[in-house]
Structures are given as C-alpha cells and as structure tokens.
Scaffold this motif. Structure first.
Motif, PDB file in Angstrom:
ATOM      1  N   ALA A  32     -23.747  -0.038 -31.661  1.00 34.53           N
ATOM      2  CA  ALA A  32     -23.110   0.798 -30.771  1.00 34.53           C
ATOM      3  C   ALA A  32     -23.809   2.012 -31.261  1.00 34.53           C
ATOM      4  O   ALA A  32     -24.810   2.883 -30.844  1.00 34.53           O
ATOM      5  N   THR A  33     -23.246   2.513 -32.417  1.00 33.46           N
ATOM      6  CA  THR A  33     -23.619   3.428 -33.401  1.00 33.46           C
ATOM      7  C   THR A  33     -25.230   3.828 -33.301  1.00 33.46           C
ATOM      8  O   THR A  33     -25.982   4.813 -33.557  1.00 33.46           O
ATOM      9  N   GLN A  34     -25.986   2.270 -34.028  1.00 33.92           N
ATOM     10  CA  GLN A  34     -27.237   2.710 -34.324  1.00 33.92           C
ATOM     11  C   GLN A  34     -28.407   3.015 -32.994  1.00 33.92           C
ATOM     12  O   GLN A  34     -29.303   3.191 -33.816  1.00 33.92           O
ATOM     13  N   LEU A  35     -27.726   2.001 -31.391  1.00 34.12           N
ATOM     14  CA  LEU A  35     -28.158   2.876 -30.656  1.00 34.12           C
ATOM     15  C   LEU A  35     -27.983   3.719 -30.373  1.00 34.12           C
ATOM     16  O   LEU A  35     -28.463   4.423 -28.532  1.00 34.12           O
ATOM     17  N   GLY A  36     -27.373   4.824 -30.370  1.00 39.42           N
ATOM     18  CA  GLY A  36     -26.901   5.317 -30.088  1.00 39.42           C
ATOM     19  C   GLY A  36     -26.063   6.248 -29.129  1.00 39.42           C
ATOM     20  O   GLY A  36     -25.310   6.723 -28.134  1.00 39.42           O
ATOM     21  N   TRP A  37     -25.332   4.796 -29.378  1.00 42.04           N
ATOM     22  CA  TRP A  37     -24.121   4.867 -27.843  1.00 42.04           C
ATOM     23  C   TRP A  37     -22.638   5.189 -28.583  1.00 42.04           C
ATOM     24  O   TRP A  37     -22.306   5.294 -29.785  1.00 42.04           O
ATOM     25  N   HIS A  38     -22.000   5.549 -27.553  1.00 43.37           N
ATOM     26  CA  HIS A  38     -20.570   5.643 -28.200  1.00 43.37           C
ATOM     27  C   HIS A  38     -19.796   4.629 -28.368  1.00 43.37           C
ATOM     28  O   HIS A  38     -20.133   3.570 -27.168  1.00 43.37           O
ATOM     29  N   THR A  39     -18.472   4.289 -28.867  1.00 39.91           N
ATOM     30  CA  THR A  39     -17.862   3.815 -28.845  1.00 39.91           C
ATOM     31  C   THR A  39     -16.345   4.050 -28.574  1.00 39.91           C
ATOM     32  O   THR A  39     -15.900   5.230 -29.473  1.00 39.91           O
ATOM     33  N   LEU A  40     -15.225   3.262 -28.488  1.00 42.68           N
ATOM     34  CA  LEU A  40     -14.412   3.361 -27.739  1.00 42.68           C
ATOM     35  C   LEU A  40     -13.594   2.376 -28.475  1.00 42.68           C
ATOM     36  O   LEU A  40     -13.311   1.054 -27.872  1.00 42.68           O
ATOM     37  N   ASN A  41     -12.746   2.365 -28.968  1.00 43.14           N
ATOM     38  CA  ASN A  41     -11.842   1.136 -30.444  1.00 43.14           C
ATOM     39  C   ASN A  41     -10.536   1.106 -28.889  1.00 43.14           C
ATOM     40  O   ASN A  41      -9.779   1.723 -29.294  1.00 43.14           O
ATOM     41  N   PHE A  42     -10.625   0.115 -28.691  1.00 45.61           N
ATOM     42  CA  PHE A  42      -9.037  -0.233 -27.663  1.00 45.61           C
ATOM     43  C   PHE A  42      -7.653  -0.591 -28.322  1.00 45.61           C
ATOM     44  O   PHE A  42      -7.829  -1.377 -28.602  1.00 45.61           O
ATOM     45  N   PRO A  43      -6.507   0.372 -28.499  1.00 44.31           N
ATOM     46  CA  PRO A  43      -5.791   0.261 -29.675  1.00 44.31           C
ATOM     47  C   PRO A  43      -4.830  -0.516 -28.978  1.00 44.31           C
ATOM     48  O   PRO A  43      -3.658  -0.031 -28.191  1.00 44.31           O
ATOM     49  N   VAL A  44      -4.675  -1.662 -28.798  1.00 48.06           N
ATOM     50  CA  VAL A  44      -3.690  -2.565 -28.044  1.00 48.06           C
ATOM     51  C   VAL A  44      -2.566  -3.003 -28.396  1.00 48.06           C
ATOM     52  O   VAL A  44      -2.091  -2.649 -28.303  1.00 48.06           O
ATOM     53  N   ASP A  45      -2.782  -2.743 -29.997  1.00 48.64           N
ATOM     54  CA  ASP A  45      -1.678  -2.368 -30.550  1.00 48.64           C
ATOM     55  C   ASP A  45      -0.331  -0.991 -30.343  1.00 48.64           C
ATOM     56  O   ASP A  45       0.485  -0.435 -30.657  1.00 48.64           O
ATOM     57  N   THR A  46      -1.246   0.038 -29.831  1.00 44.00           N
ATOM     58  CA  THR A  46      -0.188   1.343 -29.298  1.00 44.00           C
ATOM     59  C   THR A  46      -0.551   1.606 -28.097  1.00 44.00           C
ATOM     60  O   THR A  46      -0.311   2.787 -27.400  1.00 44.00           O
ATOM     61  N   SER A  47      -1.454   0.284 -27.391  1.00 43.11           N
ATOM     62  CA  SER A  47      -1.673   0.671 -25.327  1.00 43.11           C
ATOM     63  C   SER A  47      -0.664  -0.171 -25.165  1.00 43.11           C
ATOM     64  O   SER A  47       1.030  -0.168 -25.193  1.00 43.11           O
ATOM     65  N   ALA A  48      -0.768   0.234 -23.334  1.00 39.94           N
ATOM     66  CA  ALA A  48       0.688   0.286 -22.227  1.00 39.94           C
ATOM     67  C   ALA A  48       0.679  -1.734 -21.905  1.00 39.94           C
ATOM     68  O   ALA A  48       1.356  -2.248 -21.716  1.00 39.94           O
ATOM     69  N   ALA A  49       0.068  -2.417 -23.657  1.00 41.52           N
ATOM     70  CA  ALA A  49       0.453  -3.868 -23.304  1.00 41.52           C
ATOM     71  C   ALA A  49       1.237  -4.178 -23.715  1.00 41.52           C
ATOM     72  O   ALA A  49       2.272  -4.675 -23.839  1.00 41.52           O
ATOM     73  N   LEU A  50       1.278  -3.482 -24.694  1.00 45.58           N
ATOM     74  CA  LEU A  50       3.638  -2.947 -25.191  1.00 45.58           C
ATOM     75  C   LEU A  50       4.305  -3.126 -24.254  1.00 45.58           C
ATOM     76  O   LEU A  50       5.179  -3.257 -24.906  1.00 45.58           O
ATOM     77  N   LYS A  51       3.733  -2.342 -23.439  1.00 46.82           N
ATOM     78  CA  LYS A  51       4.740  -2.006 -22.384  1.00 46.82           C
ATOM     79  C   LYS A  51       5.047  -3.245 -21.452  1.00 46.82           C
ATOM     80  O   LYS A  51       6.123  -2.901 -19.884  1.00 46.82           O
ATOM     81  N   GLY A  52       4.167  -4.505 -21.116  1.00 49.63           N
ATOM     82  CA  GLY A  52       4.321  -5.080 -20.337  1.00 49.63           C
ATOM     83  C   GLY A  52       3.498  -4.962 -19.484  1.00 49.63           C
ATOM     84  O   GLY A  52       2.784  -6.189 -18.414  1.00 49.63           O
TER      85      GLY A  52
END
Length: 276
Positions: A32-52
């Motif tokens: 993505a960086t090589q193509l000039g895209w922005h990247t969002l790394n979704f942090p599953v281990d600290t996300s609302a997924a831990l809240k159910g």
C-alpha cells in the motif's frame, strides 16, 4: 530495489487480522505504501471485539469509514466470503487467509517465485511437503496449479494429513515416504505444521513426523540438483526443514517475501481500476 508504481489517487487499505501475522500483514502494508495508499492496521487485540462485538458488527462499522480495501485474516473458513457478502458493495475484500480454506495472495506469491526461476510449468514437477490437510496455502496452491497445469504434483505427507477433497483431475501422486516423493522434483514447497488448526487428527508424534518428513540436505540431494525450496513461513527450524537449508543457495524463502510485496501491489493496483 522495488520500483515505484505510477502515482494513484489516495486510497486506504485496512488490515483486519484476527490471527497473528508478520509476512502477510507487513507485505500488504508495504504494498500500500509503495502505491501511495494510506494503511489502517485494525488492532483486534485492543478492539471492541474483546468486549463481545461480533465479526459482522465490526465489518459494518468499518464499512462506514473511508476505506477502499479490507484485507482480512480470520481463523474461520469463508470469513472473507462472509465479509464480501455483507459489505462487498462498499469495500473491496481481500482474503489474507481464512481458516484452512484459502490464502490466495500467498499462493500467487509462490507461483511468482517459481516463474522468476524461468521454469516451465508444463514440464515441471512440484512437491508439497507437510501438513496439507490443514494448510490454506496448500489448498490455494493446488487451485493455482490446476490452472498452470504442471507435469506432476507430488503430495508428501502422512495419509492422515492428506485432504479428501482434492481435485481428481490434477496430476497428483501421494507419497508417505519423503525420499520417494522427492525423486526428479523441480520445486519443493515445504509447509509449516499447522498445530493450531488440528482438532482430533490422529498423527504420529511430532518427533516422529520430523524424523520422517523434515527436509534435510540428504533428502534434498534426491531431488534435481537445480531444485528450489519454498516455504510460506514462519519456519520451524530443524522440524520441517533443516536450518542449514533455510538460507542455502537453493532456498528462495526470503525471495518469497520480496515477491509477496509485489503480488500485493498488483492486487491493490488492480483494485484501483488499473490493468497490468
């Protein structure tokens, strides 16, 4: 050095990885960086997924954000397909590995590494060694090889690790003996033992497995002298492959990582509406 692709209108890739990853996630980010895209790394281990929060609710939430593509890795089979059915009209969905089902971009990476050797698939014999039953890489490789049509495919593993849903039209021979399976082979694709995906699979002890199926210098000598070694990583040294072979002249394991960035660049570039 990897060449820069033509500049594109800014886009955003989100990496949604519910399982650990180094090569695939970083390759998508670098691509993505090589193509000039922005990247969002979704942090599953600290996300609302831990809240159910459910997988579906997470997807629906992300679909409301300015995201153009979503690379998903999940432990459940067909998780990427479920995402495509739910939000695919808003976001491009890329399967970054789902359960034991598929890993398309890794397979494309493997095929690219082989093509860069100048090998002719029509006259090539490829061996896949290891836990084929639980390997999404192996399943995607077999799908790709069904299109590329090599001369022969040797599946080398204990019978308990051989899938029962293999396409019968493929030129496949199963070997439960490593030495016999490596005879006259051009490419050796070694798989990681998928211990985390095994449920009630009956198998010899891991020590016995390694003794019988670990790729050693002695076993490699049975293949063609020009045979190359591939491994999707991570490598368990001296278990599935001897440490001395990981960086030997015939190994293309690190080159696969380089190819992996180029493959993901091609995927994102195509999703941008461009042709290669």
């Amino acid at each position: 050095n990897m060449p820069k692709a033509p500049s594109l209108p800014p886009k955003t890739l989100a990496n949604l990885f519910f399982e650990p990853s180094t090569r695939t996630r970083c390759a998508f980010e670098c691509a993505a960086t090589q193509l000039g895209w922005h990247t969002l790394n979704f942090p599953v281990d600290t996300s609302a997924a831990l809240k159910g929060e459910s997988y579906e609710d997470t997807l629906l939430t992300l679909a409301q954000m300015p995201i153009d593509a979503l690379a998903i890795r999940h432990s459940e089979n067909h998780a990427a397909q479920r995402a495509a059915e739910l939000i695919g009209d808003k976001v491009h969905i890329i399967n970054a590995g789902d359960g034991t089902n598929e890993h398309p971009t890794q397979s494309l990476t493997n095929m690219t590494a082989i093509l860069e050797e100048g090998l002719d698939y029509k006259h090539m014999t490829i061996a896949i060694v290891g836990d084929i039953e639980h390997s999404r890489v192996a399943r995607s490789d077999l799908h790709a090889l069904g299109i590329l049509a090599p001369k022969a495919i040797h599946l080398i593993c204990p019978k308990k690790l051989l899938p029962d849903d293999i396409d019968p039209s493929l030129p496949i021979t199963h070997f439960d003996n490593l030495a016999k399976g490596l005879e006259n082979v051009d490419v050796i694709l070694v798989l990681r033992m998928q211990k985390e995906r095994m449920r009630d699979t009956l198998l010899m002890s891991l020590e016995d497995y390694s003794q019988d199926f670990c790729l050693t210098p002695e076993a490699l000598a049975i293949a063609k002298p020009s045979a190359i070694i591939l491994h999707p990583g991570p490598v368990n040294h001296d278990f599935e492959i001897s440490s001395s072979l990981v960086h030997c002249p015939q190994s293309r394991i690190l080159h696969q990582v380089h190819c992996g960035v180029a493959v993901r660049m091609a995927v994102l570039y195509t999703l941008s509406g461009n042709t290669l």
